[in-house]
Design a protein around this motif. Structure first.
Motif, short mmCIF file in Angstrom:
data_model
loop_
_atom_site.label_atom_id
_atom_site.label_comp_id
_atom_site.label_asym_id
_atom_site.label_seq_id
_atom_site.Cartn_x
_atom_site.Cartn_y
_atom_site.Cartn_z
N PRO A 1 32.57 43.04 65.47
CA PRO A 1 33.18 43.78 66.59
C PRO A 1 34.39 43.05 67.16
CG PRO A 1 30.79 43.58 66.84
CD PRO A 1 31.18 42.67 65.73
N LEU A 2 35.25 43.81 67.82
CA LEU A 2 36.37 43.22 68.54
C LEU A 2 35.83 42.29 69.62
CD1 LEU A 2 39.52 43.44 68.82
CD2 LEU A 2 39.08 45.12 70.63
N ALA A 3 36.46 41.12 69.78
CA ALA A 3 35.96 40.12 70.72
C ALA A 3 37.12 39.46 71.44
CB ALA A 3 35.13 39.07 69.99
N SER A 4 36.84 39.02 72.66
CA SER A 4 37.78 38.23 73.44
C SER A 4 37.49 36.76 73.16
CB SER A 4 37.63 38.54 74.93
OG SER A 4 38.45 37.69 75.70
N THR A 5 38.50 36.00 72.75
CA THR A 5 38.30 34.62 72.35
C THR A 5 39.58 33.83 72.61
OG1 THR A 5 37.56 33.20 70.53
CG2 THR A 5 38.95 35.09 69.95
N THR A 6 39.69 32.66 72.00
CA THR A 6 40.88 31.82 72.13
C THR A 6 41.27 31.32 70.74
OG1 THR A 6 40.19 31.07 74.33
CG2 THR A 6 41.87 29.78 73.21
N VAL A 7 42.53 31.51 70.37
CA VAL A 7 43.04 31.04 69.09
C VAL A 7 44.25 30.15 69.34
CG1 VAL A 7 43.96 31.72 66.84
CG2 VAL A 7 42.22 33.14 67.94
N ASP A 8 44.16 28.94 68.86
CA ASP A 8 45.24 27.96 69.06
C ASP A 8 45.62 27.83 70.53
OD1 ASP A 8 45.47 27.17 66.42
OD2 ASP A 8 46.97 28.69 65.93
N GLY A 9 44.61 27.83 71.38
CA GLY A 9 44.82 27.62 72.81
C GLY A 9 45.30 28.84 73.56
N GLN A 10 45.48 29.99 72.89
CA GLN A 10 45.96 31.21 73.54
C GLN A 10 44.84 32.24 73.62
OE1 GLN A 10 49.00 31.75 74.89
NE2 GLN A 10 49.69 29.68 74.35
N PRO A 11 44.61 32.84 74.80
CA PRO A 11 43.63 33.93 74.88
C PRO A 11 44.02 35.05 73.91
CG PRO A 11 44.25 33.20 77.07
CD PRO A 11 45.20 32.54 76.12
N ALA A 12 43.04 35.55 73.16
CA ALA A 12 43.35 36.51 72.11
C ALA A 12 42.19 37.48 71.92
CB ALA A 12 43.65 35.80 70.79
N LEU A 13 42.52 38.62 71.30
CA LEU A 13 41.52 39.55 70.80
C LEU A 13 41.42 39.34 69.30
CD1 LEU A 13 42.68 42.73 72.74
CD2 LEU A 13 40.50 41.55 73.08
N ALA A 14 40.21 39.25 68.79
CA ALA A 14 40.02 38.95 67.38
C ALA A 14 39.01 39.90 66.76
CB ALA A 14 39.57 37.50 67.19
N VAL A 15 39.20 40.15 65.47
CA VAL A 15 38.27 40.99 64.72
C VAL A 15 38.33 40.57 63.25
CG1 VAL A 15 39.96 42.82 64.29
CG2 VAL A 15 37.52 43.35 64.27
#
Length: 441
Positions: free
Chosen positions: A176-190
């Motif tokens: 599922p689509l999730a709210s997370t952090t990628v390389d220190g930036q808040p992001a949406l990931a799937v």
């Protein structure tokens, strides 16, 4: 007399016939009528009056002689214009079809709304992508969804306006689509098949990384954790995967933004890194003189949920801190068929990462308490409440919500925002979300 005689011959013949008729009459005793004027032959019928109106002469049809070359060119031009018209219509239809759909305002929820929410919706989302999971609420005022057009849509909760929209890469949605952090930036990931895609929440800037076959992404911690096999996981740093070795028998549970991976086993816990070898486990902080090892169940937010086996089951919650893991609180779990083994201890976390339900117990991570829910079966959980069944009756419960009954046909909030509740509705062959504001008193 012959039909071919001339005019003079016709007059002699007539007179002869008249004399003969007179002689015959005197012989037969008929009074002599010679003194009477001789009867003239019957006059011919008067000629018909001619219609003096001028008759319209019949004109012969006019045949235009068109040269074959001109006719051929004309047909070719007409055919070309028809093809061009069809092409323009197809292009226009394609543009309209592929134009990103947005939320529609001023609509009404088509079913019975939840008790405290109004049916006069602030907006309705476009059709949602099947099996894409629930909507993601960010900061309470933004809503992220995956649409049936295979796009990521970030919506303003208060107005329904689109913050940004981005296309999904190719591939089947694997998580599922999730709210997370990628390389220190808040992001949406799937996860999409063999790749992990993400978009920066601030402006929708995309990024992605290829995943090995069979990899699986989870988002229990601050950053995505990619499970590769039983002894290897990976974190995303600098847009690339960095592999982290997991000790034998340990369970990799969550990743931090600095690349640290938390792992646990009944013997203790680890903070693992890609650039350092794993040492021995740090034992769990003792809570009694007994040497019973806890069974690791789940990880939510920054807490590790464990269960201490025995005649009386107890849940032990540990806090995952920057440099260590310490005991936080515990409680007794209700006994019964649902709590007999580890397999039956199903953990359902809230999207808020502040509470969840372990089998039939509500565990409030913020307030440090365990609440027995009785004969409860969890169906769905949101930031502030859970939907479940007690027997055949649907019921609601939450950390700050008193247990209540859900009426037949009544909607259930999928998630909450600062402007109202998101309620899902199935219409025809698709599903949409409605943002329902609080009901006015």
């Amino acid at each position: 007399m012959y039909e071919g005689d001339d005019e003079g011959t016709r007059r002699v013949a007539v007179r002869g016939i008249s004399t003969a008729l007179t002689t015959s009459a005197s012989r037969s005793g008929v009074p002599d009528s010679s003194d009477s004027p001789v009867a003239e032959p019957a006059s011919p019928p008067p000629p018909r009056r001619r219609n003096h109106r001028r008759s319209t002469p019949t004109r012969p049809p006019v045949t235009l002689a068109v040269p074959r070359r001109v006719l051929t060119r004309t047909v070719a031009v007409i055919a070309a214009l028809a093809v061009l018209g069809c092409a323009i219509a197809l292009m226009a239809w394609t543009v309209l079809r592929d134009r990103p759909q947005e939320a529609v305002t001023g609509v009404r929820y088509p079913a019975t709304p939840p008790a405290e929410w109004s049916a006069d919706a602030l907006w309705r989302s476009p059709a949602l992508l099947p099996k894409a999971g629930p909507a993601v609420v960010i900061g309470g005022d933004r809503v992220a969804v995956l649409t049936a057009q295979r796009r990521v849509l970030l919506i303003e909760a208060a107005t329904g306006a689109t913050r940004w929209s981005a296309p999904l890469p190719a591939g089947e949605v694997s998580s599922p689509l999730a709210s997370t952090t990628v390389d220190g930036q808040p992001a949406l990931a799937v996860q999409l098949s063999d790749r992990l895609a993400w978009w920066r929440i601030s402006d929708g800037t995309p990024g992605e990384v290829a995943l090995p076959t069979g990899a699986r992404a989870t988002y229990r911690g601050e950053a995505p954790l990619i499970g590769l096999d039983q002894t290897t996981v990976a974190v995303v740093q600098g847009g690339r995967l960095r592999r982290v070795a997991v000790p034998q028998g340990a369970l990799a549970m969550a990743a931090r933004t600095n690349g640290t991976v938390t792992a646990a086993a009944d013997t203790g816990w680890w903070h693992l890194r890609a650039d350092a070898a794993a040492g021995p486990a740090t034992p769990w902080e003792p809570i009694s003189r007994q040497s019973i090892r806890p069974t690791v169940i789940a990880y939510t937010g920054a807490a590790i949920i464990t269960v201490l086996p025995g005649k009386t089951l107890r849940t032990l919650v540990y806090s995952d801190r920057a440099h260590d893991i310490r005991f936080s609180f515990g409680g007794i779990l209700p006994t019964g068929p649902g709590n007999a083994t580890r397999v039956d201890l199903r953990w359902t976390p809230s999207p808020s990462r502040e509470w969840g339900i372990l089998s039939r117990s509500l565990i409030d991570l913020t307030r440090g308490r365990v609440v027995d829910l009785g004969a409860w079966t969890t169906r769905h959980i949101t930031s502030d409440r859970a939907l479940g069944t007690i027997g055949t009756q649907y019921a609601l419960v939450g950390p700050l919500i008193r247990r209540g009954v859900l009426l037949a046909g009544e909607g259930f909030p999928e998630e909450l925002t600062t402007s109202g509740a998101l309620v899902r509705s199935r219409e025809s062959a698709s599903e949409t979300l409605y943002l329902l504001p609080p009901r006015k008193p």
